[in-house]
Scaffold this active site. Structure first.
Site, PDB file in Angstrom:
ATOM      1  N   GLY A  56       0.823  -1.215   0.000  1.00  0.00           N
ATOM      2  CA  GLY A  56       0.000   0.000   0.000  1.00  0.00           C
ATOM      3  C   GLY A  56       0.856   1.262   0.000  1.00  0.00           C
ATOM      4  O   GLY A  56       2.076   1.213   0.172  1.00  0.00           O
TER       5      GLY A  56
ATOM      6  N   TYR B 185      -3.224 -18.323  -5.505  1.00  0.00           N
ATOM      7  CA  TYR B 185      -3.911 -17.085  -5.117  1.00  0.00           C
ATOM      8  C   TYR B 185      -5.409 -17.359  -4.929  1.00  0.00           C
ATOM      9  O   TYR B 185      -5.982 -17.056  -3.875  1.00  0.00           O
ATOM     10  CB  TYR B 185      -3.707 -15.994  -6.185  1.00  0.00           C
ATOM     11  CG  TYR B 185      -4.660 -14.841  -6.014  1.00  0.00           C
ATOM     12  CD1 TYR B 185      -4.514 -13.931  -4.985  1.00  0.00           C
ATOM     13  CD2 TYR B 185      -5.754 -14.683  -6.881  1.00  0.00           C
ATOM     14  CE1 TYR B 185      -5.419 -12.897  -4.807  1.00  0.00           C
ATOM     15  CE2 TYR B 185      -6.656 -13.657  -6.720  1.00  0.00           C
ATOM     16  CZ  TYR B 185      -6.483 -12.761  -5.682  1.00  0.00           C
ATOM     17  OH  TYR B 185      -7.391 -11.748  -5.510  1.00  0.00           O
TER      18      TYR B 185
HETATM   19  N1  UFG Z   1      -2.918  -9.492 -20.301  1.00  0.00           N
HETATM   20  C1  UFG Z   1      -2.126  -9.327 -21.417  1.00  0.00           C
HETATM   21  N2  UFG Z   1      -0.927  -8.712 -21.260  1.00  0.00           N
HETATM   22  C2  UFG Z   1      -0.488  -8.228 -20.067  1.00  0.00           C
HETATM   23  C3  UFG Z   1      -1.314  -8.395 -18.932  1.00  0.00           C
HETATM   24  C4  UFG Z   1      -2.524  -9.029 -19.088  1.00  0.00           C
HETATM   25  O1  UFG Z   1      -2.477  -9.748 -22.515  1.00  0.00           O
HETATM   26  O2  UFG Z   1       0.633  -7.688 -20.012  1.00  0.00           O
HETATM   27  C5  UFG Z   1      -4.199 -10.176 -20.457  1.00  0.00           C
HETATM   28  C6  UFG Z   1      -4.316 -11.412 -19.569  1.00  0.00           C
HETATM   29  O3  UFG Z   1      -3.779 -12.524 -20.241  1.00  0.00           O
HETATM   30  C7  UFG Z   1      -5.819 -11.481 -19.362  1.00  0.00           C
HETATM   31  C8  UFG Z   1      -6.273 -10.023 -19.379  1.00  0.00           C
HETATM   32  O4  UFG Z   1      -5.218  -9.307 -20.014  1.00  0.00           O
HETATM   33  O5  UFG Z   1      -6.414 -12.154 -20.433  1.00  0.00           O
HETATM   34  C9  UFG Z   1      -6.471  -9.437 -18.008  1.00  0.00           C
HETATM   35  O6  UFG Z   1      -5.304  -9.699 -17.240  1.00  0.00           O
HETATM   36  P1  UFG Z   1      -5.011  -8.991 -15.847  1.00  0.00           P
HETATM   37  O7  UFG Z   1      -3.668  -9.475 -15.386  1.00  0.00           O
HETATM   38  O8  UFG Z   1      -5.243  -7.534 -15.949  1.00  0.00           O
HETATM   39  O9  UFG Z   1      -6.141  -9.564 -14.916  1.00  0.00           O
HETATM   40  P2  UFG Z   1      -6.508 -11.085 -14.617  1.00  0.00           P
HETATM   41  O10 UFG Z   1      -7.810 -11.335 -15.319  1.00  0.00           O
HETATM   42  O11 UFG Z   1      -5.418 -12.030 -14.860  1.00  0.00           O
HETATM   43  O12 UFG Z   1      -6.594 -11.017 -13.046  1.00  0.00           O
HETATM   44  C10 UFG Z   1      -7.640 -10.432 -12.380  1.00  0.00           C
HETATM   45  C11 UFG Z   1      -7.179 -10.004 -11.000  1.00  0.00           C
HETATM   46  C12 UFG Z   1      -6.736 -11.170 -10.197  1.00  0.00           C
HETATM   47  C13 UFG Z   1      -7.806 -12.222 -10.203  1.00  0.00           C
HETATM   48  C14 UFG Z   1      -8.206 -12.564 -11.612  1.00  0.00           C
HETATM   49  C15 UFG Z   1      -9.315 -13.557 -11.666  1.00  0.00           C
HETATM   50  O13 UFG Z   1      -6.110  -9.102 -11.122  1.00  0.00           O
HETATM   51  O14 UFG Z   1      -6.496 -10.752  -8.884  1.00  0.00           O
HETATM   52  O15 UFG Z   1      -8.642 -11.390 -12.268  1.00  0.00           O
HETATM   53  O16 UFG Z   1     -10.376 -13.055 -11.002  1.00  0.00           O
HETATM   54  F1  UFG Z   1      -7.361 -13.345  -9.613  1.00  0.00           F
END
Ligand code: UFG
Length: 324
Positions: free
Chosen positions: A37, A141
């Site tokens: 934080g 997680y």
């Molecule tokens: N993505 C990319 N490039 C990047 C980052 C992400 O293509 O550099 C894609 C990922 O593959 C995914 C989408 O963008 O398809 C969203 O990814 P994020 O990392 O922004 O978020 P997530 O869906 O992986 O994760 C979120 C929360 C987590 C939680 C998850 C499932 O951040 O805490 O949703 O609920 F666990």
């Protein structure tokens, strides 16, 4: 007004919720160990630097301040890191939560709003996902949150701890009037990374275009952080009014692909997004979209940011003002 202890209140969703609680005249104190934080995200007079594992300090804080309810955000959130260091996630997220719940019992506080996640569903078999879908986390997680959800069921049954579990989908956006926004280090989330690519000209890698989705990229439910904050306020009011334990998905119900996010960013910024199409990232489900009708109907929740563009606009203003 009721007094709320917010753990992790200096973090991203926590700080937005603290701001909204105070704007609605709740009394608020924050416990945050500042491992992730930002102290500057909350007024210094309400911040108590405290670990979830310091049961005695938490108990004394809740007793001295006569806390009515707890909103518990404090957790590690990086899915990828959780697969490399699972102990860190089970220790902090699961054992740390149990330490907090023990302190709540010591202090006689029996109302809790808990940050859960869509990651509890793993690879869902139905879209949109209702709360009744199978719980099947596919990374430490998500499992660390599943375990806390189960502990909460037992604490309700055995000593009447009333808890609202909010399963967040993809939190994003900023409250620029309050100077609050997304500042993870390292940043792993799609929208800030795409905006950073626009600002710096350094390409962002998109993780896979061979998913079984309309354009081959993953679909997610992007929900504005202020709308998540308002879900917490609805949840805490429900508990303060005598409401029972429950679980709710917190998402808009609309899904957007990674490529649709790129297109929306180009529309908002007026610039093209430099990107590289890379391979899939381990553990990414093809689609995560909430059925949030239960939250809307039971707690009267209504997201104010109802377009992807409006969410991205708020994140873009924050990116330009705070992260250059
Ligand atoms: N993505 C990319 N490039 C990047 C980052 C992400 O293509 O550099 C894609 C990922 O593959 C995914 C989408 O963008 O398809 C969203 O990814 P994020 O990392 O922004 O978020 P997530 O869906 O992986 O994760 C979120 C929360 C987590 C939680 C998850 C499932 O951040 O805490 O949703 O609920 F666990």
């Amino acid at each position: 007004m009721p007094k709320i202890l917010v753990t992790g209140g200096a973090g991203y969703i926590g700080s937005h919720t603290v701001h909204q609680l105070r704007a609605q005249d709740f009394e608020v104190i924050v416990a945050d160990d500042l491992s992730n934080g930002h102290a500057a995200s909350v007024p210094s007079e309400i911040l108590h630097v405290c670990s979830l594992f310091d049961r005695a300090q938490l108990t004394s804080l809740m007793q001295t301040e006569q806390v009515d309810a707890v909103i518990h955000f404090a957790a590690f959130i990086a899915v990828g890191e959780s697969t490399r260091e699972p102990e860190k996630y089970f220790h902090n997220n699961t054992a740390g939560s149990i330490s907090l719940f023990a302190a709540m019992a010591d202090a006689g506080v029996n109302k809790l709003v808990f940050s859960s996640t869509a990651a509890v569903y793993g690879n869902p078999t139905e879209i949109p996902i209702p709360e009744t879908a199978a719980i099947n986390a596919v990374n430490p997680y998500g499992e660390s949150k599943v375990m806390v959800e189960k502990v909460l069921d037992w604490l309700d049954a055995t000593r009447g701890l009333r808890a609202i579990r909010l399963r967040y989908f993809n939190a994003c956006g900023a409250n620029n009037a309050a100077g609050l926004g997304e500042r993870h280090d390292p940043e792993t989330h799609l929208i800030p990374l795409i905006l950073r690519a626009v600002r710096t000209g350094k390409p962002v890698t998109l993780f896979g275009d061979d998913y079984p989705t309309p354009d081959g990229t993953c679909v997610r439910d992007y929900v504005h952080v202020d709308d998540l904050a308002s879900a917490h306020i609805a949840a805490v009011n429900h508990l303060l009014n005598g409401g029972a334990s429950n679980v709710f998905n917190a998402g808009t119900g609309q899904g957007f692909s990674v490529k649709e996010v790129v297109t929306a960013v180009e529309k908002i910024t007026g610039q093209s997004v430099p990107y590289i199409m890379g391979p899939r990232r381990d553990g990414d489900p093809a689609q995560l979209v909430a059925d949030s009708s239960k939250l809307r109907q039971t707690l009267g929740w209504q997201p104010k940011f109802d377009t992807l563009e409006s969410i991205i606009e708020s994140a873009w203003v924050f990116e330009k003002q705070n992260l250059t």
